[in-house]
Design a protein around this motif. Sequence first.
Motif, PDB file in Angstrom:
ATOM      1  N   ILE A 161    -112.059 -71.061  18.482  1.00  0.00           N
ATOM      2  CA  ILE A 161    -113.288 -71.808  18.205  1.00  0.00           C
ATOM      3  C   ILE A 161    -114.248 -70.887  17.467  1.00  0.00           C
ATOM      4  CG2 ILE A 161    -115.278 -73.003  19.188  1.00  0.00           C
ATOM      5  CD1 ILE A 161    -113.586 -73.829  21.532  1.00  0.00           C
ATOM      6  N   ASP A 162    -114.703 -71.328  16.296  1.00  0.00           N
ATOM      7  CA  ASP A 162    -115.688 -70.584  15.511  1.00  0.00           C
ATOM      8  C   ASP A 162    -117.049 -71.247  15.661  1.00  0.00           C
ATOM      9  OD1 ASP A 162    -113.583 -69.081  14.701  1.00  0.00           O
ATOM     10  OD2 ASP A 162    -113.590 -69.737  12.620  1.00  0.00           O
ATOM     11  N   LEU A 163    -118.060 -70.424  15.888  1.00  0.00           N
ATOM     12  CA  LEU A 163    -119.422 -70.934  16.004  1.00  0.00           C
ATOM     13  C   LEU A 163    -120.347 -70.153  15.091  1.00  0.00           C
ATOM     14  CD1 LEU A 163    -118.299 -70.590  19.304  1.00  0.00           C
ATOM     15  CD2 LEU A 163    -120.027 -72.381  19.409  1.00  0.00           C
ATOM     16  N   SER A 164    -121.393 -70.827  14.651  1.00  0.00           N
ATOM     17  CA  SER A 164    -122.364 -70.191  13.768  1.00  0.00           C
ATOM     18  C   SER A 164    -123.762 -70.537  14.261  1.00  0.00           C
ATOM     19  CB  SER A 164    -122.175 -70.694  12.336  1.00  0.00           C
ATOM     20  OG  SER A 164    -123.131 -70.123  11.465  1.00  0.00           O
ATOM     21  N   PRO A 165    -124.718 -69.633  14.087  1.00  0.00           N
ATOM     22  CA  PRO A 165    -126.099 -69.976  14.447  1.00  0.00           C
ATOM     23  C   PRO A 165    -126.631 -71.068  13.526  1.00  0.00           C
ATOM     24  CG  PRO A 165    -126.032 -67.884  13.290  1.00  0.00           C
ATOM     25  CD  PRO A 165    -124.608 -68.268  13.551  1.00  0.00           C
ATOM     26  N   SER A 166    -127.456 -71.929  14.066  1.00  0.00           N
ATOM     27  CA  SER A 166    -128.019 -73.010  13.257  1.00  0.00           C
ATOM     28  C   SER A 166    -128.833 -72.461  12.097  1.00  0.00           C
ATOM     29  CB  SER A 166    -128.900 -73.910  14.127  1.00  0.00           C
ATOM     30  OG  SER A 166    -128.138 -74.497  15.153  1.00  0.00           O
ATOM     31  N   ILE A 167    -129.504 -71.334  12.306  1.00  0.00           N
ATOM     32  CA  ILE A 167    -130.264 -70.698  11.227  1.00  0.00           C
ATOM     33  C   ILE A 167    -129.685 -69.319  10.943  1.00  0.00           C
ATOM     34  CG2 ILE A 167    -132.534 -69.893  10.480  1.00  0.00           C
ATOM     35  CD1 ILE A 167    -133.739 -72.036  12.340  1.00  0.00           C
ATOM     36  N   CYS A 168    -129.828 -68.407  11.869  1.00  0.00           N
ATOM     37  CA  CYS A 168    -129.277 -67.060  11.709  1.00  0.00           C
ATOM     38  C   CYS A 168    -129.377 -66.343  13.042  1.00  0.00           C
ATOM     39  CB  CYS A 168    -130.028 -66.277  10.625  1.00  0.00           C
ATOM     40  SG  CYS A 168    -131.766 -65.942  11.022  1.00  0.00           S
ATOM     41  N   TRP A 169    -128.748 -65.175  13.130  1.00  0.00           N
ATOM     42  CA  TRP A 169    -128.945 -64.290  14.267  1.00  0.00           C
ATOM     43  C   TRP A 169    -130.202 -63.459  14.028  1.00  0.00           C
ATOM     44  CZ3 TRP A 169    -125.892 -65.620  18.070  1.00  0.00           C
ATOM     45  CH2 TRP A 169    -124.602 -66.088  17.810  1.00  0.00           C
ATOM     46  N   LYS A 170    -130.841 -63.083  15.093  1.00  0.00           N
ATOM     47  CA  LYS A 170    -132.013 -62.220  14.995  1.00  0.00           C
ATOM     48  C   LYS A 170    -131.557 -60.795  14.700  1.00  0.00           C
ATOM     49  CE  LYS A 170    -136.201 -61.021  17.605  1.00  0.00           C
ATOM     50  NZ  LYS A 170    -136.922 -61.214  18.890  1.00  0.00           N
TER      51      LYS A 170
END
Length: 405
Positions: free
Chosen positions: A264-273
């Motif tokens: 399972i690949d996940l991505s931040p909705s905007i970005c990582w801090k």
Amino acid sequence: MFKRIIILPFLFLFISCQDDINVTIVKQPGTVTGIVLPALSNADVYLQQVSERKTKINSSGVFYFDDVAPGVYRLIVKAPGYGRAEIDQVTVKDGEGCDVGKIELVSYPFPLLGISPQDGSRRINANSTQVIQIESSKLMDFDSFVNSISVTPELADYNISEYSSSSVSVFRYIISGKYQMGTEYTVNIDSTAKTIYDENIEFPFSFSFTTDFFNVYRFYPPGYSSQKNIRFRFNNLVGNSIIDYLTIVPETPLFEVRISYDAIDLSPSICWKSDTDYSISLKKDYMDIEGNMMENDTTFYFKTPPLFVARTYPHDGQQNVQQNMTIDIEMNNVVDESTVSNSISIIPNVPFEIITLASNIESRFEIVPDTLYADTEYKISIDTTLTDYFGVNLNAPYTLNFKTK
């Protein structure tokens, strides 16, 4: 003139030899020695040829046979509770010693040599097609061997096969089937198992192991850029959303990019801090497609890199730059657009416009000067008032130098 030839008689001495001479070659006896491990006080060592000799080992496991006539022998070691060990070709030469080295006893009945997994093993991969392997020093009578084996609990698609091997001294048998996750299995081999030479195994034998629970066997944190995807790789197939089972600190909205087979690949909705320590916990209630739950909650940790300039065009130090050039700056994370203009300066001073191009993969902005003078060295500075989307400042001031044509 006449020559006189004088013939002198020769005396021949004939030595008469006896036709047959009996020569007796006396061969000197040798020795046989070795070490038995573990050094069991009740271990017996046998040396067999026409007759049999027997000896004990000392406290260090050493055994010794002296006055051994030259020839080829079989060496056998026996100890209660252990499978016997055999060495078939022990060669003693005239007047020499033969050291057979270390003989390691195993708690397997002869002729078994080994098992896999070992007794008491845990976290065995349940998806392997060859979970159980049994090795023997002699070819087993297949029917009696199959009938002597039982596996508890029973396996679906249960099958026993002989594994072809180039070795003539090791024979391998595979027990395959559908293994359940997080389950303890016991394999029993009774004494009806026998070799093709009609030799029964010495005593009944059993071993147990436990298959692994459904779990994450590898976690991939973001790469060099702080906004890259994260990936969970599981030890079984998955098909359900993972979002509701995750806890992320600091809180960061995620969306699933892909669910494929065991990943399972996940991505931040905007970005990582940027420059931040993260923890991601997965609850044990998450299940694979077969309904297997995880054994425990699992937590993973990673740290994102600081905010920095990833690349520029023109490059730092570049010469012969066109006067109408647009300067392209690419950051390693999404930036706060409101901080871009005030963080940039150009020397010599020229008016410029900023065009920002952002995504959750990167943040790019273009510096568009009104005009650049010919044959002039320029320095573009970006100070640390530039921040990422979450307000984390640029890690260090950045300077770009180039020269126009």
